[in-house]
Motif scaffolding. Structure first.
Motif, PDB file in Angstrom:
ATOM      1  N   ALA A 123      56.973  19.194  41.194  1.00 50.15           N
ATOM      2  CA  ALA A 123      56.109  19.677  40.037  1.00 50.15           C
ATOM      3  C   ALA A 123      54.670  19.390  40.421  1.00 50.15           C
ATOM      4  CB  ALA A 123      56.620  19.039  38.798  1.00 50.15           C
ATOM      5  N   ALA A 124      53.822  20.460  39.967  1.00 48.64           N
ATOM      6  CA  ALA A 124      52.327  20.011  40.005  1.00 48.64           C
ATOM      7  C   ALA A 124      51.831  20.663  38.888  1.00 48.64           C
ATOM      8  CB  ALA A 124      51.989  20.823  41.313  1.00 48.64           C
ATOM      9  N   ILE A 125      50.616  20.054  38.413  1.00 52.02           N
ATOM     10  CA  ILE A 125      50.053  20.469  37.427  1.00 52.02           C
ATOM     11  C   ILE A 125      48.570  20.742  37.861  1.00 52.02           C
ATOM     12  CG2 ILE A 125      51.119  19.292  35.568  1.00 52.02           C
ATOM     13  CD1 ILE A 125      49.105  16.928  35.976  1.00 52.02           C
ATOM     14  N   GLY A 126      47.672  21.526  37.112  1.00 48.70           N
ATOM     15  CA  GLY A 126      46.341  21.896  37.707  1.00 48.70           C
ATOM     16  C   GLY A 126      45.567  22.888  36.908  1.00 48.70           C
ATOM     17  N   GLY A 127      44.802  23.524  37.459  1.00 47.89           N
ATOM     18  CA  GLY A 127      44.043  24.515  36.574  1.00 47.89           C
ATOM     19  C   GLY A 127      43.667  25.667  37.305  1.00 47.89           C
ATOM     20  N   ILE A 128      43.533  26.882  36.695  1.00 49.08           N
ATOM     21  CA  ILE A 128      43.076  28.264  37.760  1.00 49.08           C
ATOM     22  C   ILE A 128      41.991  28.792  36.874  1.00 49.08           C
ATOM     23  CG2 ILE A 128      43.970  30.610  38.174  1.00 49.08           C
ATOM     24  CD1 ILE A 128      46.697  29.547  37.768  1.00 49.08           C
ATOM     25  N   PHE A 129      40.940  29.285  37.820  1.00 50.90           N
ATOM     26  CA  PHE A 129      39.641  30.115  37.549  1.00 50.90           C
ATOM     27  C   PHE A 129      39.944  31.372  38.038  1.00 50.90           C
ATOM     28  CE2 PHE A 129      35.552  31.759  38.053  1.00 50.90           C
ATOM     29  CZ  PHE A 129      34.998  31.895  36.859  1.00 50.90           C
ATOM     30  N   THR A 130      39.649  32.569  37.078  1.00 50.35           N
ATOM     31  CA  THR A 130      39.762  33.820  37.705  1.00 50.35           C
ATOM     32  C   THR A 130      38.248  34.515  37.163  1.00 50.35           C
ATOM     33  OG1 THR A 130      40.562  34.934  35.691  1.00 50.35           O
ATOM     34  CG2 THR A 130      42.098  33.710  37.219  1.00 50.35           C
ATOM     35  N   TYR A 131      38.100  35.542  37.922  1.00 49.74           N
ATOM     36  CA  TYR A 131      37.015  36.455  37.858  1.00 49.74           C
ATOM     37  C   TYR A 131      37.423  37.872  38.146  1.00 49.74           C
ATOM     38  CZ  TYR A 131      32.444  39.240  38.395  1.00 49.74           C
ATOM     39  OH  TYR A 131      31.587  39.907  38.218  1.00 49.74           O
ATOM     40  N   ALA A 132      37.084  38.801  37.202  1.00 45.74           N
ATOM     41  CA  ALA A 132      37.299  40.093  37.346  1.00 45.74           C
ATOM     42  C   ALA A 132      36.374  41.032  36.727  1.00 45.74           C
ATOM     43  CB  ALA A 132      38.719  40.681  36.668  1.00 45.74           C
ATOM     44  N   ARG A 133      36.151  42.331  37.213  1.00 46.55           N
ATOM     45  CA  ARG A 133      35.345  43.304  36.792  1.00 46.55           C
ATOM     46  C   ARG A 133      35.698  44.726  37.045  1.00 46.55           C
ATOM     47  NH1 ARG A 133      30.681  46.018  38.800  1.00 46.55           N
ATOM     48  NH2 ARG A 133      28.884  45.938  37.108  1.00 46.55           N
ATOM     49  N   TYR A 134      35.380  45.476  36.025  1.00 50.50           N
ATOM     50  CA  TYR A 134      35.647  46.865  36.184  1.00 50.50           C
ATOM     51  C   TYR A 134      34.593  47.810  35.472  1.00 50.50           C
ATOM     52  CZ  TYR A 134      38.003  48.130  31.906  1.00 50.50           C
ATOM     53  OH  TYR A 134      38.493  48.202  30.427  1.00 50.50           O
ATOM     54  N   GLY A 135      34.531  48.979  36.048  1.00 54.27           N
ATOM     55  CA  GLY A 135      33.449  49.722  35.235  1.00 54.27           C
ATOM     56  C   GLY A 135      33.849  51.090  35.119  1.00 54.27           C
ATOM     57  N   GLU A 136      33.586  52.003  34.262  1.00 48.52           N
ATOM     58  CA  GLU A 136      33.888  53.318  33.884  1.00 48.52           C
ATOM     59  C   GLU A 136      32.552  54.179  33.590  1.00 48.52           C
ATOM     60  OE1 GLU A 136      38.334  52.936  31.901  1.00 48.52           O
ATOM     61  OE2 GLU A 136      36.426  52.266  30.878  1.00 48.52           O
ATOM     62  N   ASP A 137      32.794  55.396  33.848  1.00 45.25           N
ATOM     63  CA  ASP A 137      31.980  56.596  33.554  1.00 45.25           C
ATOM     64  C   ASP A 137      31.987  56.838  32.286  1.00 45.25           C
ATOM     65  OD1 ASP A 137      30.491  56.338  35.813  1.00 45.25           O
ATOM     66  OD2 ASP A 137      31.409  58.002  36.875  1.00 45.25           O
ATOM     67  N   VAL A 138      31.362  57.235  31.230  1.00 42.49           N
ATOM     68  CA  VAL A 138      31.289  57.665  30.036  1.00 42.49           C
ATOM     69  C   VAL A 138      31.127  59.015  30.112  1.00 42.49           C
ATOM     70  CG1 VAL A 138      31.010  57.615  27.570  1.00 42.49           C
ATOM     71  CG2 VAL A 138      30.950  55.607  28.909  1.00 42.49           C
ATOM     72  N   THR A 171      37.954  33.507  33.242  1.00 40.01           N
ATOM     73  CA  THR A 171      39.220  33.075  32.471  1.00 40.01           C
ATOM     74  C   THR A 171      39.416  31.598  33.149  1.00 40.01           C
ATOM     75  OG1 THR A 171      40.142  35.229  32.436  1.00 40.01           O
ATOM     76  CG2 THR A 171      41.560  33.179  31.868  1.00 40.01           C
ATOM     77  N   LEU A 172      39.786  30.654  32.244  1.00 38.71           N
ATOM     78  CA  LEU A 172      39.948  29.331  32.729  1.00 38.71           C
ATOM     79  C   LEU A 172      41.360  28.786  32.028  1.00 38.71           C
ATOM     80  CD1 LEU A 172      39.053  26.702  34.234  1.00 38.71           C
ATOM     81  CD2 LEU A 172      38.029  25.927  32.231  1.00 38.71           C
ATOM     82  N   MET A 173      42.459  28.407  32.930  1.00 41.32           N
ATOM     83  CA  MET A 173      43.565  28.211  32.297  1.00 41.32           C
ATOM     84  C   MET A 173      44.435  26.929  32.833  1.00 41.32           C
ATOM     85  SD  MET A 173      45.261  32.295  32.642  1.00 41.32           S
ATOM     86  CE  MET A 173      44.911  32.324  34.416  1.00 41.32           C
TER      87      MET A 173
END
Length: 200
Positions: free
Chosen positions: A85-100, A116-118
Motif C-alpha cells: 500500500a502507498a499514499i501520496g499525491g497527484i498534480f495534473t495539467y490539461a488544456r484544450y481549445g475550440e473555435d466559436v 488539479t491537486l489530489m
C-alpha cells in the motif's frame, strides 16, 4: 591495527550493500500523459451546451476542438508495515481549445485550462522486482480557467470543482528503480495514460 579496521570496514560496507539490495524502494515519483481530459463534469456540460447551440437556439457552434491531453506528476510513499500500500499525491495539467462559429463563420476562440491537486492511495496486487500490477484512487480540487475571445471582447472566468481519478488497472515493468507504466481508468489523469516512474 589499521589493517584489521580496514577489513572490518570493508565487511560492514558489504553487509550494508547486501541489505540495501534486499530492501524495496519506499519512494516513487512518476510522470504521465493521459487521454480523455476532464470527462467528469465539464465534458457533460460541454455536450449539453454544444447540443443547445447546434440546434440553432443562439446560432453559435463550438468546432475544431484542439486537445492537449493531461500531463500528470505523482509521488507515492510505500508504508513500512504494509509495503504493498502507498499514499501520496497527484498534480495534473490539461488544456484544450475550440473555435466559436456563428452562421458558419469563425468569430472567436475559447480555451480552457485545468490544474488539479489530489491526495491519492495505491495498492499493489503484484509487487515484483521487475513487474507490478496495481489499482489507485485519488480525489481533490481542480481549478478551471476559461477564456473566450472574439473580435470585440475577451472574457476570463475561473472556478473550482471537485475532481477524482480511479485507475482500475495499472501495469508497470522495468528494473527495480526505473519502470514504464500504463493505466486504464477514468478521471482527470485520463482514461488511458502512460508514463515513467523512478523508485528510490
Amino acid at each position: 591495527m589499521i589493517k584489521k579496521l580496514s577489513i572490518v570496514f570493508v565487511a560492514l560496507l558489504a553487509v550494508m550493500s547486501i541489505h540495501a539490495q534486499d530492501e524495496k524502494p519506499r519512494h516513487e515519483i512518476g510522470v504521465s500523459y493521459g487521454l480523455g481530459v476532464s470527462l467528469i463534469g465539464d465534458g457533460i456540460g460541454n455536450a449539453i451546451g454544444t447540443g443547445i447551440f447546434e440546434i440553432g437556439f443562439s446560432g453559435y457552434k463550438w468546432t475544431n476542438r484542439k486537445e492537449f491531453g493531461t500531463l500528470g506528476v505523482e509521488y507515492f510513499y510505500h508504508l513500512a508495515d504494509t509495503p504493498r500500500a502507498a499514499i501520496g499525491g497527484i498534480f495534473t495539467y490539461a488544456r484544450y481549445g475550440e473555435d466559436v462559429e456563428k452562421d458558419g463563420a469563425k468569430i472567436g476562440e475559447r480555451t480552457r485550462t485545468y490544474m488539479t491537486l489530489m491526495p491519492s492511495v495505491k495498492y499493489y496486487y503484484v509487487d515484483g522486482k521487475n513487474f507490478g500490477l496495481y489499482s489507485k484512487a485519488a480525489a481533490g480540487v481542480m481549478m478551471l480557467r476559461a477564456k473566450s475571445e472574439d473580435s470585440s471582447k475577451s472574457d476570463t472566468d475561473s472556478n473550482f470543482r471537485f475532481m477524482c481519478q480511479v485507475s482500475l488497472l495499472g501495469i508497470e515493468a522495468g528494473s527495480q528503480n526505473f519502470r514504464c507504466f500504463f493505466e486504464l481508468g477514468a478521471g482527470e489523469q485520463g482514461i488511458l495514460l502512460a508514463g515513467l516512474r523512478c523508485k528510490f
